[in-house]
Design a protein around this motif. Structure first.
Motif, PDB file in Angstrom:
ATOM      1  N   MET A 221      39.996  41.167  20.596  1.00 21.98           N
ATOM      2  CA  MET A 221      41.320  41.151  21.180  1.00 21.98           C
ATOM      3  C   MET A 221      41.176  40.986  22.689  1.00 21.98           C
ATOM      4  SD  MET A 221      44.268  43.794  20.356  1.00 21.98           S
ATOM      5  CE  MET A 221      45.239  44.467  21.627  1.00 21.98           C
ATOM      6  N   ALA A 222      41.959  40.107  23.237  1.00 23.18           N
ATOM      7  CA  ALA A 222      41.909  39.837  24.672  1.00 23.18           C
ATOM      8  C   ALA A 222      42.508  41.001  25.444  1.00 23.18           C
ATOM      9  CB  ALA A 222      42.665  38.559  24.988  1.00 23.18           C
ATOM     10  N   GLY A 223      41.969  41.228  26.642  1.00 22.03           N
ATOM     11  CA  GLY A 223      42.488  42.288  27.493  1.00 22.03           C
ATOM     12  C   GLY A 223      43.800  41.893  28.131  1.00 22.03           C
ATOM     13  N   VAL A 224      44.435  42.850  28.731  1.00 22.53           N
ATOM     14  CA  VAL A 224      45.695  42.605  29.428  1.00 22.53           C
ATOM     15  C   VAL A 224      45.391  41.820  30.704  1.00 22.53           C
ATOM     16  CG1 VAL A 224      47.616  43.738  30.597  1.00 22.53           C
ATOM     17  CG2 VAL A 224      46.677  44.723  28.509  1.00 22.53           C
ATOM     18  N   PRO A 225      46.083  40.697  30.929  1.00 27.03           N
ATOM     19  CA  PRO A 225      45.840  39.941  32.157  1.00 27.03           C
ATOM     20  C   PRO A 225      46.201  40.776  33.375  1.00 27.03           C
ATOM     21  CG  PRO A 225      47.472  38.844  30.762  1.00 27.03           C
ATOM     22  CD  PRO A 225      47.110  40.113  30.104  1.00 27.03           C
ATOM     23  N   LYS A 226      45.459  40.592  34.457  1.00 26.99           N
ATOM     24  CA  LYS A 226      45.764  41.323  35.678  1.00 26.99           C
ATOM     25  C   LYS A 226      45.807  40.363  36.846  1.00 26.99           C
ATOM     26  CE  LYS A 226      41.126  42.448  37.047  1.00 26.99           C
ATOM     27  NZ  LYS A 226      40.726  42.982  38.313  1.00 26.99           N
ATOM     28  N   LEU A 227      46.528  40.750  37.859  1.00 27.59           N
ATOM     29  CA  LEU A 227      46.627  39.950  39.065  1.00 27.59           C
ATOM     30  C   LEU A 227      45.399  40.174  39.928  1.00 27.59           C
ATOM     31  CD1 LEU A 227      50.362  40.594  39.926  1.00 27.59           C
ATOM     32  CD2 LEU A 227      49.372  38.524  38.974  1.00 27.59           C
ATOM     33  N   MET A 228      45.140  39.233  40.809  1.00 21.95           N
ATOM     34  CA  MET A 228      43.999  39.361  41.711  1.00 21.95           C
ATOM     35  C   MET A 228      44.218  40.525  42.673  1.00 21.95           C
ATOM     36  SD  MET A 228      43.088  35.453  42.826  1.00 21.95           S
ATOM     37  CE  MET A 228      44.732  35.114  43.410  1.00 21.95           C
ATOM     38  N   THR A 229      43.133  41.174  43.022  1.00 16.30           N
ATOM     39  CA  THR A 229      43.196  42.220  44.039  1.00 16.30           C
ATOM     40  C   THR A 229      43.314  41.554  45.409  1.00 16.30           C
ATOM     41  OG1 THR A 229      40.819  42.235  44.403  1.00 16.30           O
ATOM     42  CG2 THR A 229      41.677  43.699  42.668  1.00 16.30           C
ATOM     43  N   GLU A 230      43.540  42.346  46.434  1.00 21.07           N
ATOM     44  CA  GLU A 230      43.633  41.791  47.782  1.00 21.07           C
ATOM     45  C   GLU A 230      42.307  41.136  48.183  1.00 21.07           C
ATOM     46  OE1 GLU A 230      45.012  42.986  52.292  1.00 21.07           O
ATOM     47  OE2 GLU A 230      45.341  44.397  50.675  1.00 21.07           O
ATOM     48  N   GLN A 231      41.179  41.732  47.810  1.00 19.51           N
ATOM     49  CA  GLN A 231      39.866  41.144  48.124  1.00 19.51           C
ATOM     50  C   GLN A 231      39.668  39.819  47.401  1.00 19.51           C
ATOM     51  OE1 GLN A 231      37.301  44.398  47.053  1.00 19.51           O
ATOM     52  NE2 GLN A 231      36.968  44.935  49.201  1.00 19.51           N
ATOM     53  N   GLU A 232      40.056  39.750  46.142  1.00 19.32           N
ATOM     54  CA  GLU A 232      39.936  38.506  45.385  1.00 19.32           C
ATOM     55  C   GLU A 232      40.854  37.432  45.965  1.00 19.32           C
ATOM     56  OE1 GLU A 232      38.841  40.314  40.973  1.00 19.32           O
ATOM     57  OE2 GLU A 232      40.931  40.266  41.631  1.00 19.32           O
ATOM     58  N   THR A 233      42.029  37.839  46.403  1.00 19.77           N
ATOM     59  CA  THR A 233      42.965  36.900  47.017  1.00 19.77           C
ATOM     60  C   THR A 233      42.384  36.334  48.301  1.00 19.77           C
ATOM     61  OG1 THR A 233      44.842  38.097  46.077  1.00 19.77           O
ATOM     62  CG2 THR A 233      45.306  36.629  47.929  1.00 19.77           C
ATOM     63  N   ARG A 234      41.807  37.196  49.124  1.00 22.58           N
ATOM     64  CA  ARG A 234      41.180  36.735  50.376  1.00 22.58           C
ATOM     65  C   ARG A 234      40.042  35.756  50.093  1.00 22.58           C
ATOM     66  NH1 ARG A 234      43.051  39.077  54.747  1.00 22.58           N
ATOM     67  NH2 ARG A 234      44.137  41.042  54.588  1.00 22.58           N
ATOM     68  N   ALA A 235      39.242  36.032  49.072  1.00 20.67           N
ATOM     69  CA  ALA A 235      38.137  35.133  48.718  1.00 20.67           C
ATOM     70  C   ALA A 235      38.673  33.769  48.264  1.00 20.67           C
ATOM     71  CB  ALA A 235      37.272  35.760  47.623  1.00 20.67           C
ATOM     72  N   LEU A 236      39.742  33.768  47.496  1.00 17.32           N
ATOM     73  CA  LEU A 236      40.354  32.512  47.041  1.00 17.32           C
ATOM     74  C   LEU A 236      40.878  31.709  48.224  1.00 17.32           C
ATOM     75  CD1 LEU A 236      41.504  30.587  44.839  1.00 17.32           C
ATOM     76  CD2 LEU A 236      43.566  31.990  44.917  1.00 17.32           C
ATOM     77  N   VAL A 237      41.582  32.373  49.137  1.00 18.75           N
ATOM     78  CA  VAL A 237      42.140  31.676  50.296  1.00 18.75           C
ATOM     79  C   VAL A 237      41.029  31.123  51.177  1.00 18.75           C
ATOM     80  CG1 VAL A 237      43.470  31.998  52.423  1.00 18.75           C
ATOM     81  CG2 VAL A 237      44.343  32.870  50.253  1.00 18.75           C
ATOM     82  N   LYS A 238      39.959  31.886  51.373  1.00 17.98           N
ATOM     83  CA  LYS A 238      38.814  31.389  52.150  1.00 17.98           C
ATOM     84  C   LYS A 238      38.236  30.132  51.504  1.00 17.98           C
ATOM     85  CE  LYS A 238      36.325  34.776  54.732  1.00 17.98           C
ATOM     86  NZ  LYS A 238      35.226  35.729  54.756  1.00 17.98           N
TER      87      LYS A 238
END
Length: 93
Positions: A1-18
């Protein structure tokens, strides 16, 4: 069973934007749409009408806001830090 989807953390968001700023092939539209939909409760159609002037960055303790059209009304949504970060990078392109 798949886990509940979660939003990116602030650190993950910063890494994506970089990564997006370093590589113009990284598309920010999808993560921005998800962030605005789940964090701020906005419809994804809001993205289609955004301009740079619609985003008002945070100042001190006052959170950033997004002004957008909803039919014949103008609405203002308070932005989470994560959405504001992605939106800022998205509009810079």
């Amino acid at each position: 069973m798949a886990g509940v989807p979660k939003l990116m953390t602030e650190q993950e968001t910063r890494a994506l934007v970089k990564a997006a700023l370093a590589d113009p092939n990284v598309d920010l539209a999808v993560p921005l749409g998800v962030s605005l939909a789940f964090r701020e409760g906005l419809r994804t159609t809001v993205l289609a009408t955004l301009t740079r002037g619609d985003c008002h960055p945070a100042v001190g303790d006052v959170p950033g806001t997004l002004t957008y059209g909803d039919g014949d009304q103008v609405r203002v949504a308070t932005l989470s830090p994560e959405s504001e970060l992605i939106l800022s990078a998205y509009l810079e392109r």
